[in-house]
Design an enzyme around this catalytic site. Structure first.
Site, PDB file in Angstrom:
ATOM      1  NE  ARG A   1      -4.178   5.117   4.144  1.00 23.66           N
ATOM      2  CZ  ARG A   1      -3.142   5.525   3.809  1.00 23.66           C
ATOM      3  NH1 ARG A   1      -2.140   6.140   4.620  1.00 23.66           N
ATOM      4  NH2 ARG A   1      -3.114   5.580   2.486  1.00 23.66           N
TER       5      ARG A   1
ATOM      6  CE1 TYR B   1      -0.795  -3.413   7.200  1.00 22.27           C
ATOM      7  CE2 TYR B   1      -0.687  -3.041   4.709  1.00 22.27           C
ATOM      8  CZ  TYR B   1      -0.615  -2.503   6.333  1.00 22.27           C
ATOM      9  OH  TYR B   1      -0.575  -1.110   6.197  1.00 22.27           O
TER      10      TYR B   1
ATOM     11  CE1 TYR C   1     -17.099   3.082   0.569  1.00 20.29           C
ATOM     12  CE2 TYR C   1     -17.680   1.051  -0.610  1.00 20.29           C
ATOM     13  CZ  TYR C   1     -17.914   2.397  -0.289  1.00 20.29           C
ATOM     14  OH  TYR C   1     -19.270   3.053  -0.470  1.00 20.29           O
TER      15      TYR C   1
ATOM     16  CB  ILE D   1       6.102  -4.327   7.048  1.00 20.28           C
ATOM     17  CG1 ILE D   1       6.674  -5.918   6.953  1.00 20.28           C
ATOM     18  CG2 ILE D   1       6.271  -3.719   5.689  1.00 20.28           C
ATOM     19  CD1 ILE D   1       5.695  -6.688   6.270  1.00 20.28           C
TER      20      ILE D   1
ATOM     21  CB  THR E   1      -1.018   0.059   1.204  1.00 22.42           C
ATOM     22  OG1 THR E   1      -0.348  -0.240   2.299  1.00 22.42           O
ATOM     23  CG2 THR E   1      -1.925  -1.047   1.050  1.00 22.42           C
TER      24      THR E   1
ATOM     25  CE  LYS F   1       2.703  -3.064   7.535  1.00 24.95           C
ATOM     26  NZ  LYS F   1       2.862  -2.399   5.989  1.00 24.95           N
TER      27      LYS F   1
END
Length: 292
Positions: free
Chosen positions: A138, A133, A107, A203, A44, A161
């Site tokens: 976000r 992840y 979303y 990360i 991302t 992650k």
């Protein structure tokens, strides 16, 4: 398998909007020389959402080519449509990557069962290790520890992650997923504490411009030398915080350009360049962190 300081690599663009492969090679060489433990290509932070499928696959493949076996490359394969993530995983299965990193679908706000089925479908089409992840800030969806534990039972899902910043989850994930499951932080501000509590590494966005310092910090942590690691972490804290003064990767691309790591700090719409008001904030963070 995955540990230490892994960079969430930015994707450089030319001023006419094409991928800048010259700068990409420079970035890979920079991380090899600095001692980074791995590269995530087109995650991302690498603006995966605005690359075409063809560009996405090419950037990952070129990153592997530029790495020349000197550093493991993890491919970002996340999307908010399961079929798209499956496509990326299939296309990159034999590319030489060390693993895949897939963000939770953004979303859509899937249920926990939807998340389970999403990652299960991805794992079933790939032979390489898979990293989950979770970044609810976000994506607007939080993958619960119980769902992570279910997914950890799938053979090639080997890591998480976790970018929640919730340090209590380190112990919860470890208890639910077992000692062999890899836990990586996705939050620079709490990354060292995450490792201190039992995680294997981070990360990192900060790693894009402070690769040597980050690699040293997590090497010290691995050796149990936390006081020395903490000193470096305190030095870098202005970056950990202010590289998010505007939506990432806007600030870190500006900083990388200031350091000469990439030819320019261009992004693709809807992201725009770092604002005039934010530039002194990032510049001060770089100065305070002694990054120049």
């Amino acid at each position: 398998m995955f540990s230490g300081s892994i960079v969430a690599l930015i994707t450089p663009f030319t001023q006419d909007g094409e991928v800048d492969f010259v700068s990409l090679k420079k970035l890979v060489d920079y991380h090899v020389a600095a001692g980074s433990d791995g590269i995530v290509a087109v995650g991302t932070t690498g603006e995966s959402a605005t690359l075409t499928v063809e560009e996405h696959v090419k950037v990952v493949s070129k990153t592997v080519e530029f790495a020349e076996g000197r550093i493991p490359v993890i491919a970002g394969t996340g999307a908010n449509a399961t079929h798209e993530s499956v496509t990326f995983s299939r296309l990159l299965n034999d590319s030489g990557i060390a693993g895949c990193l897939s963000v939770t679908p953004y979303y859509n706000k899937p249920t926990q069962e939807g998340l389970y089925q999403h990652y299960k479908a991805i794992a079933e089409v790939s032979d390489v290790p898979q990293i989950l992840y979770n970044v609810p800030g976000r994506t607007a969806v939080d993958m619960h520890p119980e769902t992570v534990a279910r997914l950890a039972e799938i053979e090639n899902i080997v890591a998480l992650k976790d970018a929640t910043g919730d340090l209590d989850r380190v112990k919860i994930h470890r208890e639910l997923c077992g000692d062999d499951f890899i836990l990586l932080s996705g939050d620079d501000s709490t990354g060292l504490d995450f490792v201190r509590l039992g995680g294997q590494g981070v990360i990192s966005v900060t790693n894009n411009i402070a690769a040597k310092e980050m690699a040293t910090m997590f090497r010290l942590a691995k050796e149990g030398r936390y006081a020395e690691a903490e000193a470096i972490n305190n030095q870098l804290m202005p970056l950990h915080k202010n590289l998010f003064v505007e939506s990432s990767p806007i600030p870190v691309k500006w900083a990388a350009h200031q350091l000469g790591l990439i030819a320019n700090g261009d992004l693709r719409l809807p992201l725009t360049e770092l604002s005039e008001q934010a530039r002194p904030i990032v510049a001060q963070a770089m100065a305070e962190s002694r990054i120049s």
